[in-house]
Each structure stands twice: as structure tokens, then as C-alpha cells.
Design a protein around this motif. Structure first.
Motif, mmCIF file in Angstrom:
data_model
loop_
_atom_site.group_PDB
_atom_site.id
_atom_site.type_symbol
_atom_site.label_atom_id
_atom_site.label_comp_id
_atom_site.label_asym_id
_atom_site.label_seq_id
_atom_site.Cartn_x
_atom_site.Cartn_y
_atom_site.Cartn_z
ATOM 1 N N LEU A 41 0.826 -1.201 0.000
ATOM 2 C CA LEU A 41 0.000 0.000 0.000
ATOM 3 C C LEU A 41 0.864 1.255 0.000
ATOM 4 N N GLN A 42 1.923 1.275 0.791
ATOM 5 C CA GLN A 42 2.808 2.440 0.815
ATOM 6 C C GLN A 42 3.489 2.642 -0.538
ATOM 7 N N LEU A 43 3.888 1.544 -1.195
ATOM 8 C CA LEU A 43 4.494 1.646 -2.519
ATOM 9 C C LEU A 43 3.536 2.301 -3.503
ATOM 10 N N LEU A 44 2.274 1.908 -3.443
ATOM 11 C CA LEU A 44 1.287 2.490 -4.353
ATOM 12 C C LEU A 44 0.917 3.905 -3.946
ATOM 13 N N LEU A 45 1.010 4.235 -2.642
ATOM 14 C CA LEU A 45 0.771 5.617 -2.209
ATOM 15 C C LEU A 45 1.861 6.547 -2.740
ATOM 16 N N VAL A 46 3.095 6.050 -2.790
ATOM 17 C CA VAL A 46 4.169 6.832 -3.404
ATOM 18 C C VAL A 46 3.811 7.152 -4.848
ATOM 19 N N GLY A 47 3.338 6.122 -5.546
ATOM 20 C CA GLY A 47 2.910 6.340 -6.929
ATOM 21 C C GLY A 47 1.721 7.266 -7.026
ATOM 22 N N MET A 48 0.800 7.191 -6.048
ATOM 23 C CA MET A 48 -0.387 8.034 -6.091
ATOM 24 C C MET A 48 -0.021 9.513 -5.948
ATOM 25 N N VAL A 49 0.893 9.831 -5.019
ATOM 26 C CA VAL A 49 1.322 11.221 -4.853
ATOM 27 C C VAL A 49 1.942 11.733 -6.148
ATOM 28 N N LEU A 50 2.767 10.906 -6.773
ATOM 29 C CA LEU A 50 3.372 11.279 -8.049
ATOM 30 C C LEU A 50 2.303 11.558 -9.093
ATOM 31 N N GLU A 51 1.336 10.663 -9.213
ATOM 32 C CA GLU A 51 0.344 10.801 -10.271
ATOM 33 C C GLU A 51 -0.663 11.909 -9.996
ATOM 34 N N VAL A 52 -0.998 12.149 -8.719
ATOM 35 C CA VAL A 52 -1.870 13.288 -8.401
ATOM 36 C C VAL A 52 -1.178 14.589 -8.800
ATOM 37 N N THR A 53 0.119 14.677 -8.552
ATOM 38 C CA THR A 53 0.878 15.863 -8.954
ATOM 39 C C THR A 53 0.856 16.028 -10.466
ATOM 40 N N LEU A 109 7.289 13.738 -0.480
ATOM 41 C CA LEU A 109 7.559 15.105 -0.927
ATOM 42 C C LEU A 109 8.376 15.104 -2.223
ATOM 43 N N SER A 110 9.330 14.191 -2.305
ATOM 44 C CA SER A 110 10.149 14.132 -3.519
ATOM 45 C C SER A 110 9.310 13.800 -4.753
ATOM 46 N N GLN A 111 8.213 13.060 -4.549
ATOM 47 C CA GLN A 111 7.356 12.701 -5.681
ATOM 48 C C GLN A 111 6.642 13.919 -6.259
ATOM 49 N N VAL A 112 6.436 14.935 -5.430
ATOM 50 C CA VAL A 112 5.825 16.173 -5.938
ATOM 51 C C VAL A 112 6.764 16.835 -6.952
ATOM 52 N N PHE A 113 8.050 16.919 -6.608
ATOM 53 C CA PHE A 113 9.025 17.483 -7.547
ATOM 54 C C PHE A 113 9.159 16.585 -8.785
ATOM 55 N N PHE A 114 9.136 15.275 -8.566
ATOM 56 C CA PHE A 114 9.193 14.320 -9.667
ATOM 57 C C PHE A 114 8.040 14.584 -10.630
ATOM 58 N N GLY A 115 6.838 14.718 -10.080
ATOM 59 C CA GLY A 115 5.656 14.915 -10.914
ATOM 60 C C GLY A 115 5.675 16.231 -11.665
ATOM 61 N N VAL A 116 6.033 17.317 -10.976
ATOM 62 C CA VAL A 116 6.065 18.631 -11.631
ATOM 63 C C VAL A 116 7.111 18.642 -12.746
ATOM 64 N N GLY A 117 8.306 18.121 -12.459
ATOM 65 C CA GLY A 117 9.352 18.085 -13.475
ATOM 66 C C GLY A 117 8.958 17.256 -14.681
ATOM 67 N N ALA A 118 8.335 16.103 -14.429
ATOM 68 C CA ALA A 118 7.923 15.234 -15.532
ATOM 69 C C ALA A 118 6.889 15.907 -16.416
ATOM 70 N N THR A 119 5.984 16.690 -15.829
ATOM 71 C CA THR A 119 4.957 17.335 -16.639
ATOM 72 C C THR A 119 5.526 18.443 -17.518
ATOM 73 N N PHE A 120 6.576 19.101 -17.080
ATOM 74 C CA PHE A 120 7.208 20.108 -17.935
ATOM 75 C C PHE A 120 7.817 19.470 -19.186
ATOM 76 N N ILE A 121 8.298 18.228 -19.046
ATOM 77 C CA ILE A 121 8.941 17.555 -20.177
ATOM 78 C C ILE A 121 7.932 16.794 -21.024
ATOM 79 N N SER A 122 6.943 16.194 -20.380
ATOM 80 C CA SER A 122 5.977 15.343 -21.063
ATOM 81 C C SER A 122 5.307 16.071 -22.233
ATOM 82 N N GLY A 123 5.438 15.506 -23.408
ATOM 83 C CA GLY A 123 4.828 16.114 -24.586
ATOM 84 C C GLY A 123 5.681 17.189 -25.210
ATOM 85 N N ALA A 124 6.341 18.001 -24.388
ATOM 86 C CA ALA A 124 7.129 19.112 -24.915
ATOM 87 C C ALA A 124 8.356 18.624 -25.672
ATOM 88 N N ASP A 125 9.011 17.573 -25.167
ATOM 89 C CA ASP A 125 10.224 17.084 -25.830
ATOM 90 C C ASP A 125 9.916 16.521 -27.211
#
Length: 418
Positions: A41-53, A109-125
Motif C-alpha cells: 500500500l505504501q508503494l502504491l501511495l508513493v505512486g499516487m502522490v506522483l500521479e496526483v501531482t 515530498l520528492s514525488q511532488v518534484f518528480f511529478g512537476v518536473g515530468a509534466t514540464f517535459i511530457s509532450g514538450a520534448d
């Protein structure tokens, strides 16, 4: 100063990001499952924070790319990702140094930065590359970039195993973050943007005008999707694929470690076993990419849809086979089979989408697709994680396989032209 062609820059990006990702993610389970002791559950919660971001920021950052430039968006993403990964690797130390905030919370918390950074690149590259080289060359470059990325992955796998086994399970994340920061500095100097046409801006400027511009671009992307039935179908595919793949991606290594086990006849560390699996997967993927590049007509939509239908059915078989594996050998074959399928599907999906989206809204539409993927992962991930914690990881994997089933119906309709 040497100039690099856009295709060279794109392939270097693919190589470097694959190198960094393989360095971090090949042995991630040793860090998260063994070192930090996270349950399913914690592993998937890590993923959930990333994906919500991702869900919250994907549309905004995609519009930024279409409004202010893909180069600016990509470089920003590289720096944010680099910081996020360094923070993720430091979560272990930060948790030990600050008893008020656990390592798990720093990881979230690190997943928030992961998510924001990924969205800046996603599609744009990819939107930047297609605009710079032209649509006729895009499919070939996507394939070549994927192959370059696989070579980067091979090097990253070796780094991940060596660093994790001999220096520390958290250090691969710090090294990967530094690689992203270095790539951001390179792109700052060598990434050129010559084909991007900035939307006309009305006089007055100010923050309100910026938001109006972004809103207009986002609405144009939504209009493109609404007016093209195939894109709506792909939204459905992306939604269910995100929900299904999240469970598999987060739990297959935990399944091997806790429920299958590694052969006792070889006293290899867990990091080495995971590295062996990753190397085999990458080498087989290189072979498959070479075959696909020469045998499949990427311009024939019916061929592409038929192939993706068959590959999705094969995905279901691979996950179920992994869930019910009687031993390590069977599990290994299932994992390798799944990774080969993933390798083949990626370029097909990207090529088809990019060739059926107008340039002015390309990054926005691609970001909206990523947003849909994040929605699927956010909705499906915690439920699959709960199943794994309440019952077994095997049950979670079966649930993941079932979530791929609706995609078969969508591909069937697309293949038949309905």
C-alpha cells in the motif's frame, strides 16, 4: 562552439534520461522495499502522490510549452526532476536526521518534484523534435531515440547494481538526479528552437493575459480531442493502461523479493539479480526494436491498431503468468515478455499520436494524454495496493491484468474503423 542537430539533441536526451532512469529504478525495490521497508500500500501511495501531482500540473505545463516554447519547458523540467531525485535519494538520511518527519514523508515530498518536473517535459520534448525535424522523419527518429535509450539503460543498469550493492541503496537516486541536472545545463546551451511559432499576444501583458493565453491554448487542445474520435478512444486506452500498469510497475520487484525468491544455488545479492533481469530485458528489447523498425509499417493505421490489440492481449497473459509463477524461472520469463511488449508499444503509440495532432496544440494534447494516464494511475494504484496489503501481491497483479481487458475492446473498435 559545436552545433547539434535537433535529432542529435533528442537522441542524446533519450540516452541520458534512460541512463539516469536505469541508474535509479533498476534497484529501486532495494531502497524502497528493503531499506525503507515499505509495504504494497505504501508503494502504491508513493505512486499516487506522483500521479496526483501529474494530474494537477500536466495540463498547465503542457500549455506553457505551447504558449512560451517547448525548449523552456523541457529545460525547466530537467532541473526540477534533478532536484526531486536528489531529494528522493536523501530521504533516508533526512529521516534519520529529523525524527519529526519520517523518511517515508520525505519520499512522498520528492514525488511532488518528480511529478512537476515530468509534466514540464511530457509532450514538450517530442513536440519540439517533431516541429524541428518535420513529421515525415519523426517516426524514424522516435525509433532511433528509443534504441539510443536502450543503450543508455544498459550502462545505467550496471551503475545501479554496483552503486546499490557496494555503496548504498539510496545513492543511485542521487547520481540519477545529478545526471538530470547535467542534462539541463547541456540543453541550456545546445538546444535550439527554430520552428516554434509563439501565439499572438494582445497588448497589455501582465499575469492575467498569460493565464488567458494558456487557457486559450488548452481549450484548443481539448477541441482537437473532441473533434477526433480516435483521440477520444486513445484517452480511454490511456486511462485503463495507467491504472493497470501502476500496479505492475510498483509491485513486480516486491513480488520477486517476497513471494518468489531468487535461486538459492547462486549466492548473488538482490541488486545483482535485479541487474541481470534488467540487462536481459534491455538486450532483448534492442533486438525487438531492430525487428520492429524493419518489419512494421508505422504509417498503416490498421496494422498499428492490430499490433497494439495483440500486444495488449499479450500484456494480460504476461502479468497473469507472473502472478501465478511457480518459481523464479517462470517469473523471469514473464517479466522479460512483459518488457518486450512495452518496448514495442511505446514508439507505435507516440508516432501515431504525434502524426495526428496539429503542431500548434501538439504539446497540450500530449500533456492531456499524460494527464489521463495519471488519472488512471491515481484511481487504480491505491486500490491495487490495498489488495496487495490485505491479501497478497499475487492478487494485486491479477487485478492489474484485469484492468487491461477494456483496452482490448477499444483497439478492436479502432481496428475495425468504428
Amino acid at each position: 562552439m559545436k552545433d547539434f542537430h535537433a535529432s542529435q539533441v533528442y537522441m542524446l536526451m533519450s540516452f541520458m534520461t534512460s541512463l539516469a532512469n536505469a541508474t535509479m529504478f533498476t534497484t529501486y525495490a532495494i531502497y524502497q522495499v528493503i531499506e525503507l521497508g515499505l509495504n504494497p500500500l505504501q508503494l502504491l501511495l508513493v505512486g499516487m502522490v506522483l500521479e496526483v501531482t501529474v494530474l494537477l500540473f500536466e495540463g498547465i505545463t503542457g500549455v506553457v510549452a505551447d504558449t512560451y516554447g517547448r525548449k523552456r519547458s523541457v529545460i525547466t523540467g530537467m532541473f526540477v526532476l534533478g532536484f526531486g531525485f536528489v531529494l528522493e535519494g536523501s530521504a533516508l538520511w533526512l529521516g534519520q536526521a529529523s525524527p519529526m518527519i519520517s523518511a517515508f514523508m520525505w519520499l512522498l515530498l520528492s514525488q511532488v518534484f518528480f511529478g512537476v518536473g515530468a509534466t514540464f517535459i511530457s509532450g514538450a520534448d517530442s513536440a519540439w523534435m517533431v516541429d524541428e525535424v518535420g513529421e515525415d522523419s519523426a517516426g524514424r527518429i522516435f525509433m532511433r531515440a528509443r534504441r539510443a535509450g536502450l543503450f543508455g539503460s544498459l550502462i545505467g543498469i550496471v551503475l545501479s547494481v554496483g552503486i546499490s550493492a557496494f555503496w548504498g541503496a539510496n545513492l543511485p537516486y542521487i547520481i540519477g538526479g545529478i545526471l538530470y541536472l547535467a542534462l539541463g545545463l547541456f540543453l541550456l546551451v545546445y538546444m535550439k528552437e527554430t520552428a516554434f511559432v509563439k501565439p499572438d499576444r494582445k497588448e497589455g501583458g501582465g499575469l492575467s493575459s498569460h493565464w488567458k493565453e494558456m487557457k486559450a491554448t488548452w481549450l484548443s487542445g481539448a477541441q482537437v480531442i473532441r473533434s477526433y474520435p480516435a483521440l477520444i478512444m486513445f484517452l480511454i486506452v490511456t486511462l485503463f493502461s495507467g491504472a493497470a500498469s501502476e500496479g505492475y510497475d510498483r509491485l513486480w520487484q516486491a513480488h520477486l523479493i517476497h513471494e518468489i525468491g531468487f535461486p538459492a544455488s547462486y549466492s548473488f545479492p538482490t541488486a545483482v539479480w535485479l541487474g541481470i533481469i534488467a540487462v536481459l530485458s534491455t538486450l532483448l528489447s534492442l533486438l525487438v526494436m531492430w525487428i520492429v523498425e524493419r518489419r512494421i509499417d508505422m504509417s498503416n493505421q490498421k496494422v498499428v491498431f492490430r499490433t497494439m490489440f495483440l500486444l495488449t492481449a499479450a500484456r494480460i497473459v504476461a502479468i497473469v503468468a507472473l502472478a501465478f509463477s511457480p518459481g523464479f524461472e517462470w517469473a523471469l520469463m514473464s517479466v522479460l515478455f512483459f518488457e518486450l511488449i512495452r518496448t514495442m508499444m511505446g514508439p507505435m503509440y507516440e508516432t501515431w499520436l504525434n502524426l495526428n495532432i496539429e503542431s500548434k496544440s501538439r504539446a497540450t494534447v500530449l500533456s492531456m494524454m499524460s494527464q489521463t494516464d495519471a488519472l488512471g494511475q491515481t484511481g487504480g494504484g491505491p486500490f491495487i495496493g490495498w489488495i496487495g496489503t490485505r491479501f497478497t501481491v499475487r492478487a494485486s497483479l491479477v487485478a492489474s491484468a484485469l484492468l487491461f481487458a477494456p483496452i482490448l475492446l477499444v483497439y478492436r473498435r479502432m481496428k475495425d474503423g468504428r
